[in-house]
Motif scaffolding. Structure first.
Motif, short mmCIF file in Angstrom:
data_model
loop_
_atom_site.label_atom_id
_atom_site.label_comp_id
_atom_site.label_asym_id
_atom_site.label_seq_id
_atom_site.Cartn_x
_atom_site.Cartn_y
_atom_site.Cartn_z
N ASP A 94 0.82 -1.21 0.00
CA ASP A 94 0.00 0.00 0.00
C ASP A 94 0.86 1.26 0.00
O ASP A 94 0.43 2.30 -0.51
N LEU A 95 2.05 1.20 0.57
CA LEU A 95 2.92 2.38 0.58
C LEU A 95 3.30 2.78 -0.85
O LEU A 95 3.21 3.95 -1.22
N THR A 96 3.72 1.80 -1.65
CA THR A 96 4.08 2.14 -3.03
C THR A 96 2.86 2.50 -3.85
O THR A 96 2.93 3.34 -4.74
N ARG A 97 1.72 1.88 -3.55
CA ARG A 97 0.49 2.26 -4.24
C ARG A 97 0.13 3.71 -3.93
O ARG A 97 -0.33 4.45 -4.79
N ALA A 98 0.35 4.11 -2.67
CA ALA A 98 0.07 5.50 -2.28
C ALA A 98 1.02 6.46 -3.00
O ALA A 98 0.60 7.52 -3.48
N LEU A 99 2.30 6.11 -3.06
CA LEU A 99 3.26 6.95 -3.77
C LEU A 99 2.87 7.09 -5.24
O LEU A 99 2.93 8.18 -5.81
N GLU A 100 2.52 5.99 -5.87
CA GLU A 100 2.11 6.02 -7.27
C GLU A 100 0.90 6.94 -7.46
O GLU A 100 0.84 7.74 -8.40
N ASP A 101 -0.06 6.82 -6.56
CA ASP A 101 -1.25 7.67 -6.61
C ASP A 101 -0.88 9.14 -6.51
O ASP A 101 -1.43 9.98 -7.24
N LEU A 102 0.04 9.47 -5.60
CA LEU A 102 0.41 10.87 -5.40
C LEU A 102 1.19 11.43 -6.59
O LEU A 102 1.09 12.62 -6.90
N ALA A 103 1.95 10.58 -7.26
CA ALA A 103 2.66 11.02 -8.47
C ALA A 103 1.66 11.34 -9.58
O ALA A 103 1.76 12.37 -10.26
N VAL A 104 0.70 10.45 -9.77
CA VAL A 104 -0.34 10.69 -10.78
C VAL A 104 -1.13 11.94 -10.42
O VAL A 104 -1.45 12.76 -11.29
N HIS A 105 -1.42 12.10 -9.14
CA HIS A 105 -2.15 13.28 -8.68
C HIS A 105 -1.37 14.55 -9.01
O HIS A 105 -1.96 15.55 -9.42
N ALA A 106 -0.06 14.51 -8.83
CA ALA A 106 0.77 15.69 -9.14
C ALA A 106 0.67 16.05 -10.62
O ALA A 106 0.56 17.24 -10.98
N ILE A 107 0.72 15.04 -11.49
CA ILE A 107 0.62 15.30 -12.93
C ILE A 107 -0.72 15.93 -13.27
O ILE A 107 -0.79 16.93 -14.00
#
Length: 269
Positions: A94-107
């Protein structure tokens, strides 16, 4: 994600969006660096386990994240990773899933800042349609012969005219090993719709819809779901006539092809 992880992600997203608001123009850079953090963690099971090991103190996990990423990525991205390492996650990964989500959110946040969010959503949808229809692209983007970097370079050659935010998401989708590109693109489209505060309806028709028909269908769906709806129309002659609409978890199939199939099935009984 389970509820505990969703709550932790929501907290992180609020903090992250506050930072993005004060750093306009750096969204793509931050996203690329977060993606690199995700890739590094996923390449090492030992590191992934250590960062999410509930038996370790939260400061120990955060210090480990700092030791690994400090100086390799922007301070803001290191601090984001440390903050997530301090959280208690419901499931491993879930930690890496959260990071991935936040990167997409930034874009997508950057796209919205430049009033390109709607365009990005449309371009992602068109790209997903092209990907599904072209077998040569599916083979090229999933071939183990090509490196991730080669697949990402191919994106720029194939999807010309896309804005930088769309290109960044497309590059990420084809770079992820062992992940369904189609599924990733659908997730990006859904995230763009969520940020734009509307639902997405994927409409399949045998013939192009007139503008009046699109407007009427949009109004009907908006009233039915009590929300703004953005429709994406694709043409498929196999449906013969009528429409197939996929919105949220619902599939509304009013195509002539489906009615003929049901009639044939009834006759066989």
């Amino acid at each position: 994600m389970r509820s505990g992880s969703r709550i932790a992600l929501a907290r992180a997203r609020d903090r992250w969006e506050g930072l993005l608001a004060n750093r306009p123009g750096e969204e793509l850079k931050f996203a690329e660096e977060i993606f690199s953090v995700v890739d590094t963690i996923e390449e090492s099971h030992a590191l992934a386990n250590a960062l999410e090991d509930a038996s370790r103190g939260e400061d120990d996990r955060a210090n480990l994240a700092k030791a690994i990423f400090d100086g390799r990525v922007a301070d803001e991205v290191t601090e984001l990773t440390m903050g997530l390492a301090r959280e208690s996650w419901s499931e491993m990964g879930d930690l890496t899933r959260a990071l991935e989500d936040l990167a997409v959110h930034a874009i997508l946040y950057g796209a919205r800042r430049e009033s390109l969010l709607g365009q990005t959503e449309q371009q992602l949808y068109r790209s997903s349609r092209i990907y599904r229809k072209r077998r040569d692209l599916r083979l090229a983007f999933t071939s183990v012969i090509h490196t991730a970097e080669q697949r990402m370079d191919l994106v720029s050659e194939v999807f010309t005219g896309a804005n930088p935010y769309t290109v960044s998401l497309l590059r990420r989708a084809v770079a992820r090993e062992g992940r369904s590109i189609g599924s990733l693109l659908r997730g990006y489209i859904a995230a763009a719709a969520e940020m734009g505060e509307h639902l997405v309806a994927a409409v399949t028709s045998a013939l192009p819809l007139k503008r009046e028909q699109e407007e009427r269908l949009t109004a009907i769906l908006s009233a039915k779901y009590n929300s703004d709806v953005q429709i994406h129309v694709s043409i498929d002659t196999a449906v013969v006539g009528g429409l197939r609409i996929h919105i949220k978890d619902d599939v509304i199939d009013g195509t002539l092809a489906s009615r003929l199939n049901r009639a044939r099935a009834a006759v066989r009984k």
